[in-house]
Structure formats: C-alpha cells, structure tokens
Design a protein around this motif. Structure first.
Motif, PDB file in Angstrom:
ATOM      1  N   GLY A  24      92.039  54.791  55.725  1.00  0.00           N
ATOM      2  CA  GLY A  24      91.308  54.422  54.522  1.00  0.00           C
ATOM      3  C   GLY A  24      91.626  53.049  53.980  1.00  0.00           C
ATOM      4  N   VAL A  25      92.393  52.262  54.749  1.00  0.00           N
ATOM      5  CA  VAL A  25      92.658  50.880  54.331  1.00  0.00           C
ATOM      6  C   VAL A  25      91.345  50.114  54.260  1.00  0.00           C
ATOM      7  N   TYR A  26      90.502  50.334  55.278  1.00  0.00           N
ATOM      8  CA  TYR A  26      89.147  49.790  55.298  1.00  0.00           C
ATOM      9  C   TYR A  26      88.175  50.959  55.261  1.00  0.00           C
ATOM     10  N   LYS A  27      87.193  50.882  54.374  1.00  0.00           N
ATOM     11  CA  LYS A  27      86.184  51.926  54.265  1.00  0.00           C
ATOM     12  C   LYS A  27      84.833  51.385  54.713  1.00  0.00           C
ATOM     13  N   VAL A  28      83.903  52.297  54.921  1.00  0.00           N
ATOM     14  CA  VAL A  28      82.564  51.895  55.336  1.00  0.00           C
ATOM     15  C   VAL A  28      82.004  50.862  54.365  1.00  0.00           C
ATOM     16  N   GLY A  29      81.526  49.747  54.894  1.00  0.00           N
ATOM     17  CA  GLY A  29      80.966  48.683  54.074  1.00  0.00           C
ATOM     18  C   GLY A  29      81.949  47.603  53.704  1.00  0.00           C
ATOM     19  N   ASP A  30      83.260  47.860  53.911  1.00  0.00           N
ATOM     20  CA  ASP A  30      84.272  46.846  53.587  1.00  0.00           C
ATOM     21  C   ASP A  30      84.240  45.696  54.588  1.00  0.00           C
TER      22      ASP A  30
END
Length: 238
Positions: A24-30
């Motif tokens: 979850g460090v990077y999420k969808v759209g990040d």
C-alpha cells in the motif's frame, strides 16, 4: 524466471516496486518516483531502472503518461451489452455496491418531460446514487423514472439492481437502452462522491432506457470515473 534473472539488479528494483504496491505504499492512480529518484533510491543506473519499469508496464502494472510521469495502473473493468452493472462487476470477481443518496418525487420539467414523453409537471421519481466495485466508488448517477410506471418507487426498500427490482415488483419489460458518452472533467460533486480529484478525466453518460413497446422508462445522467475504461453504448435486455 531463471536464477540469473532473479539476481539481476533490474529484477530487484522491479520486485521492490511490486512489494511497495502490495503493502500500500503506492496505490492505484499514484505516481511513482521518477527514474532519477529511483536510481538514487536503489543506487543503480538509469538503464536498470528503465528496464524494470518497462517490464512492469508491459505486465499492465504501470502506465506512463507523457509529460506527467509513471502511475500505478488500474485493472480495466469492461461493461458489456446484455448485462446489468451488478452482473458486469460480479463477472470480473468484484463485489458491486449501491448507495442511495436521495429518492424523491419531483415534477417533470423541461427537458425531462420531453425525454420521458410525459406531460409537463407530471410526477417523476428521482434517484441519486453512487455505485461501487469492491467498495470503491465508480459512478454517481441521477435516475428519472415516470411515477406512473413505478408508483411508490421512492419509498421502496431495494438493494442491488434497479432494473431487477422494476422487473420483479412492477412487471416492467425492459428492452433496451441507448447511451450517449462524452469525456468531461470531474466537478466538485464528482470529486466528493467518487473520491477523486477535481478536474480528473471522467465520462459523462446519458442513458435512455425503453420498454418492449418502446415506452421511455428511464433517463439517467451519470458520471463515470475515467480511470475505468472500456464502455459500450447499447444494452439489450431479454
């Protein structure tokens, strides 16, 4: 994957980015760090970073947008003819959801009276709702249905597919819908209800639904998140 590949620097970079996505460090759209930032982070060459990103992009995990950067890509949802929204979402392993924000009766004014082919000021049921896939808001829509076709609809307790409810309780033979689609930018309402940034690309969908005898059943105005592509324009209900 060979042992040699697993020990390659690009593979280490790729695996760490994947792990960051899973955690979850990077999420969808990040947007992920730039190539230069990744080079510094992993202490590797730009060629190594570029190779890792190219593989992630080819696997549909990342998406590069010219002039903006590299982003975590969302898996596409496809809404197909002959199926309801709930059926489409279920068929792709996701859980559909539906939150009714408002259900009321209003007078038919222009252009709703023309769209639904009913006398001016005759009653219309208006339903405002947000629809979800795996608890993530996907569409917000305003639905208008002549009160004469489904009297009392605004007071009904229903969940899931509106069309299924109309078929079951009101015995309406829904035949087809035609959808007019155009790209728009998210306004304040879309930003709030869909949990997206104002100005984000979206699709505006205007739907006209007809019964088997071609009587207009529904006019629907919806805003569909632009990061869920692949949308068709006509549905046939059997």
């Amino acid at each position: 994957m060979t042992k040699r590949h697993r020990n390659s620097l690009y593979f280490v970079v790729k695996e760490q980015i994947m792990k960051d996505i899973q955690l979850g460090v990077y999420k969808v759209g990040d947007r992920i760090p730039t190539e230069s930032e990744l080079c510094e982070q992993f202490q590797v060459s730009r060629t190594t970073v570029r190779f890792a990103l190219q593989e992630l992009e080819s696997e549909g995990i990342l998406e590069r947008i010219q002039g903006k950067g590299t982003f975590i890509k969302r898996k596409e949802l496809q809404l197909l003819p002959t199926r309801s929204f709930a059926e489409d979402i279920l068929s792709q392993g996701k859980v559909p959801g539906n939150k009714i924000i408002e259900a009321s009766v209003i007078p038919a004014e222009s252009p709703l009276d023309e769209f639904l082919q009913i006398p001016t000021n005759s009653p219309i049921t208006r339903i405002i709702r947000v629809r979800y896939a795996d608890e993530e808001p996907l569409i917000y829509e305003r639905t208008f249905i002549p009160w004469s076709l489904a009297p009392g609809l605004s007071n009904d307790n229903w969940d899931g597919s509106l069309f299924t409810h109309l078929k079951t309780k009101y015995k309406l033979s829904i035949h087809r819908s035609v959808e007019n689609i155009k790209p728009v930018l998210a306004d304040k309402t879309a930003s709030k209800l869909l949990n997206i940034k104002e100005g984000m690309p979206c699709l505006q969908v205007k739907t006209f639904t007809y019964l088997i005898d071609q009587t207009p059943l529904e006019y629907n105005f919806g805003i569909f998140r632009g990061d869920f592509p692949n949308y068709r324009v006509e549905r046939i209900f059997e």
